[in-house]
Design a protein around this motif. Structure first.
Motif, PDB file in Angstrom:
ATOM      1  N   HIS A   1       0.823  -1.208   0.000  1.00  0.00           N
ATOM      2  CA  HIS A   1       0.000   0.000   0.000  1.00  0.00           C
ATOM      3  C   HIS A   1       0.862   1.264   0.000  1.00  0.00           C
ATOM      4  CE1 HIS A   1      -3.545  -2.425   0.491  1.00  0.00           C
ATOM      5  NE2 HIS A   1      -3.050  -2.970   1.593  1.00  0.00           N
ATOM      6  N   LYS A   2       1.878   1.288   0.853  1.00  0.00           N
ATOM      7  CA  LYS A   2       2.775   2.452   0.897  1.00  0.00           C
ATOM      8  C   LYS A   2       3.574   2.576  -0.392  1.00  0.00           C
ATOM      9  CE  LYS A   2       3.442   2.633   5.879  1.00  0.00           C
ATOM     10  NZ  LYS A   2       4.407   2.392   6.962  1.00  0.00           N
ATOM     11  N   LEU A   3       3.989   1.447  -0.956  1.00  0.00           N
ATOM     12  CA  LEU A   3       4.715   1.469  -2.226  1.00  0.00           C
ATOM     13  C   LEU A   3       3.830   2.034  -3.327  1.00  0.00           C
ATOM     14  CD1 LEU A   3       7.275   0.822  -3.807  1.00  0.00           C
ATOM     15  CD2 LEU A   3       6.417  -1.521  -4.067  1.00  0.00           C
ATOM     16  N   ASN A   4       2.558   1.669  -3.307  1.00  0.00           N
ATOM     17  CA  ASN A   4       1.612   2.206  -4.284  1.00  0.00           C
ATOM     18  C   ASN A   4       1.448   3.716  -4.112  1.00  0.00           C
ATOM     19  OD1 ASN A   4      -0.324   2.142  -6.380  1.00  0.00           O
ATOM     20  ND2 ASN A   4      -1.971   2.049  -4.862  1.00  0.00           N
ATOM     21  N   VAL A   5       1.371   4.180  -2.880  1.00  0.00           N
ATOM     22  CA  VAL A   5       1.272   5.615  -2.604  1.00  0.00           C
ATOM     23  C   VAL A   5       2.505   6.337  -3.135  1.00  0.00           C
ATOM     24  CG1 VAL A   5       1.272   7.353  -0.761  1.00  0.00           C
ATOM     25  CG2 VAL A   5      -0.262   5.392  -0.612  1.00  0.00           C
ATOM     26  N   LEU A   6       3.672   5.774  -2.869  1.00  0.00           N
ATOM     27  CA  LEU A   6       4.923   6.379  -3.330  1.00  0.00           C
ATOM     28  C   LEU A   6       4.972   6.433  -4.851  1.00  0.00           C
ATOM     29  CD1 LEU A   6       7.602   7.606  -2.501  1.00  0.00           C
ATOM     30  CD2 LEU A   6       8.533   5.287  -2.321  1.00  0.00           C
TER      31      LEU A   6
ATOM     32  N   TRP B   1      13.968  12.007  -0.378  1.00  0.00           N
ATOM     33  CA  TRP B   1      13.505  12.917   0.675  1.00  0.00           C
ATOM     34  C   TRP B   1      13.263  14.315   0.107  1.00  0.00           C
ATOM     35  CZ3 TRP B   1      15.927  17.191   3.065  1.00  0.00           C
ATOM     36  CH2 TRP B   1      15.214  17.714   4.150  1.00  0.00           C
ATOM     37  N   HIS B   2      14.196  14.809  -0.713  1.00  0.00           N
ATOM     38  CA  HIS B   2      14.005  16.126  -1.326  1.00  0.00           C
ATOM     39  C   HIS B   2      12.779  16.137  -2.234  1.00  0.00           C
ATOM     40  CE1 HIS B   2      17.369  18.519   0.036  1.00  0.00           C
ATOM     41  NE2 HIS B   2      18.139  17.439  -0.074  1.00  0.00           N
ATOM     42  N   PHE B   3      12.582  15.073  -2.982  1.00  0.00           N
ATOM     43  CA  PHE B   3      11.408  14.990  -3.852  1.00  0.00           C
ATOM     44  C   PHE B   3      10.128  15.034  -3.026  1.00  0.00           C
ATOM     45  CE2 PHE B   3       8.032  12.431  -5.699  1.00  0.00           C
ATOM     46  CZ  PHE B   3       7.814  13.112  -6.888  1.00  0.00           C
ATOM     47  N   LEU B   4      10.046  14.204  -1.995  1.00  0.00           N
ATOM     48  CA  LEU B   4       8.838  14.168  -1.170  1.00  0.00           C
ATOM     49  C   LEU B   4       8.566  15.508  -0.505  1.00  0.00           C
ATOM     50  CD1 LEU B   4       9.223  10.646   0.494  1.00  0.00           C
ATOM     51  CD2 LEU B   4       7.675  11.298  -1.365  1.00  0.00           C
ATOM     52  N   LYS B   5       9.626  16.216  -0.169  1.00  0.00           N
ATOM     53  CA  LYS B   5       9.491  17.518   0.491  1.00  0.00           C
ATOM     54  C   LYS B   5       9.094  18.611  -0.502  1.00  0.00           C
ATOM     55  CE  LYS B   5      13.068  19.760   1.698  1.00  0.00           C
ATOM     56  NZ  LYS B   5      14.155  20.591   2.123  1.00  0.00           N
ATOM     57  N   GLU B   6       9.740  18.649  -1.659  1.00  0.00           N
ATOM     58  CA  GLU B   6       9.560  19.748  -2.612  1.00  0.00           C
ATOM     59  C   GLU B   6       8.372  19.580  -3.549  1.00  0.00           C
ATOM     60  OE1 GLU B   6      11.318  22.543  -2.541  1.00  0.00           O
ATOM     61  OE2 GLU B   6      12.613  21.807  -0.925  1.00  0.00           O
TER      62      GLU B   6
ATOM     63  N   SER C   1      -6.371  10.769   3.722  1.00  0.00           N
ATOM     64  CA  SER C   1      -5.573  10.833   4.951  1.00  0.00           C
ATOM     65  C   SER C   1      -4.548   9.702   5.005  1.00  0.00           C
ATOM     66  CB  SER C   1      -6.476  10.810   6.177  1.00  0.00           C
ATOM     67  OG  SER C   1      -7.241   9.627   6.210  1.00  0.00           O
ATOM     68  N   TYR C   2      -4.894   8.499   4.514  1.00  0.00           N
ATOM     69  CA  TYR C   2      -3.926   7.400   4.525  1.00  0.00           C
ATOM     70  C   TYR C   2      -2.710   7.760   3.692  1.00  0.00           C
ATOM     71  CZ  TYR C   2      -1.549   3.046   3.687  1.00  0.00           C
ATOM     72  OH  TYR C   2      -0.569   2.087   3.591  1.00  0.00           O
TER      73      TYR C   2
ATOM     74  N   LEU D   1       4.043  11.315   4.825  1.00  0.00           N
ATOM     75  CA  LEU D   1       4.640  11.959   5.993  1.00  0.00           C
ATOM     76  C   LEU D   1       5.545  10.982   6.757  1.00  0.00           C
ATOM     77  CD1 LEU D   1       4.846  14.478   7.782  1.00  0.00           C
ATOM     78  CD2 LEU D   1       2.830  13.653   9.005  1.00  0.00           C
ATOM     79  N   MET D   2       5.102   9.751   6.928  1.00  0.00           N
ATOM     80  CA  MET D   2       5.909   8.747   7.627  1.00  0.00           C
ATOM     81  C   MET D   2       7.187   8.443   6.843  1.00  0.00           C
ATOM     82  SD  MET D   2       2.939   6.253   9.278  1.00  0.00           S
ATOM     83  CE  MET D   2       3.455   4.911   8.311  1.00  0.00           C
ATOM     84  N   MET D   3       7.080   8.344   5.518  1.00  0.00           N
ATOM     85  CA  MET D   3       8.277   8.082   4.708  1.00  0.00           C
ATOM     86  C   MET D   3       9.248   9.254   4.789  1.00  0.00           C
ATOM     87  SD  MET D   3       6.889   6.154   1.300  1.00  0.00           S
ATOM     88  CE  MET D   3       5.127   6.420   1.278  1.00  0.00           C
TER      89      MET D   3
END
Length: 117
Positions: free
Chosen positions: A18-23, A83-88, A99-100, A106-108
Motif C-alpha cells: 500500500h505504501k509502495l503504491n502511494v509512493l 527525501w528532497h522529492f517528497l518535500k519539494e 488521509s492514509y 509523511l511517515m516516509m
C-alpha cells in the motif's frame, strides 16, 4: 581506510504494498516533468528520482501478490534525493490523496529525514 560513520552505506525504508503504491502514485509527476525547466538545485534529485521510480515500479510488480512489509535499501544519495522529492513536490501529488496517503508520505519523509541526519 575506515568507513565514514557520517554517511551510512544504506538507508532502510520500511514499506508494504500500500505504501509502495502511494509512493509510486506520488512519483507520477516525474513522468510529466521537464527537467530543463526545474531549478538547478533540484535537477540532480529529480534525475535520481526518475531512476528510482523505475526501480520502485519494478518492485511493485514483483511484490503485488504478497501482503507483507518489506525493507528497501537505498544508497544514501537515492534516499536523499527521494527525501528532497517528497518535500519539494508534495504540492503536485494527486488531489485524491486521502488521509492514509498523506500520512504514508509523511511517515516516509520522517523516516528518511531521521536516517539522513
Amino acid at each position: 581506510m575506515p568507513k565514514s560513520t557520517k554517511y551510512p552505506d544504506k538507508i532502510l525504508l520500511s514499506l508494504d504494498n500500500h505504501k509502495l503504491n502511494v509512493l509510486n502514485t506520488g512519483m507520477q509527476i516525474l513522468d510529466m516533468l521537464n527537467i530543463h525547466t526545474q531549478p538547478r538545485t533540484l535537477k540532480s534529485s529529480i534525475s535520481i528520482c526518475m531512476e528510482l521510480r523505475t526501480e520502485l515500479l519494478q518492485k511493485a510488480i514483483k511484490t503485488r501478490h504478497r501482503n507483507h512489509s518489506f525493507i528497501i535499501r537505498l544508497p544514501y544519495y537515492k534516499a536523499d534525493a527521494l527525501w528532497h522529492f517528497l518535500k519539494e513536490f508534495e504540492i503536485y501529488f494527486p488531489d485524491d490523496f486521502g488521509s492514509y496517503e498523506t500520512n504514508a508520505i509523511l511517515m516516509m519523509k520522517n523516516e528518511l529525514h531521521r536516517q539522513l541526519l
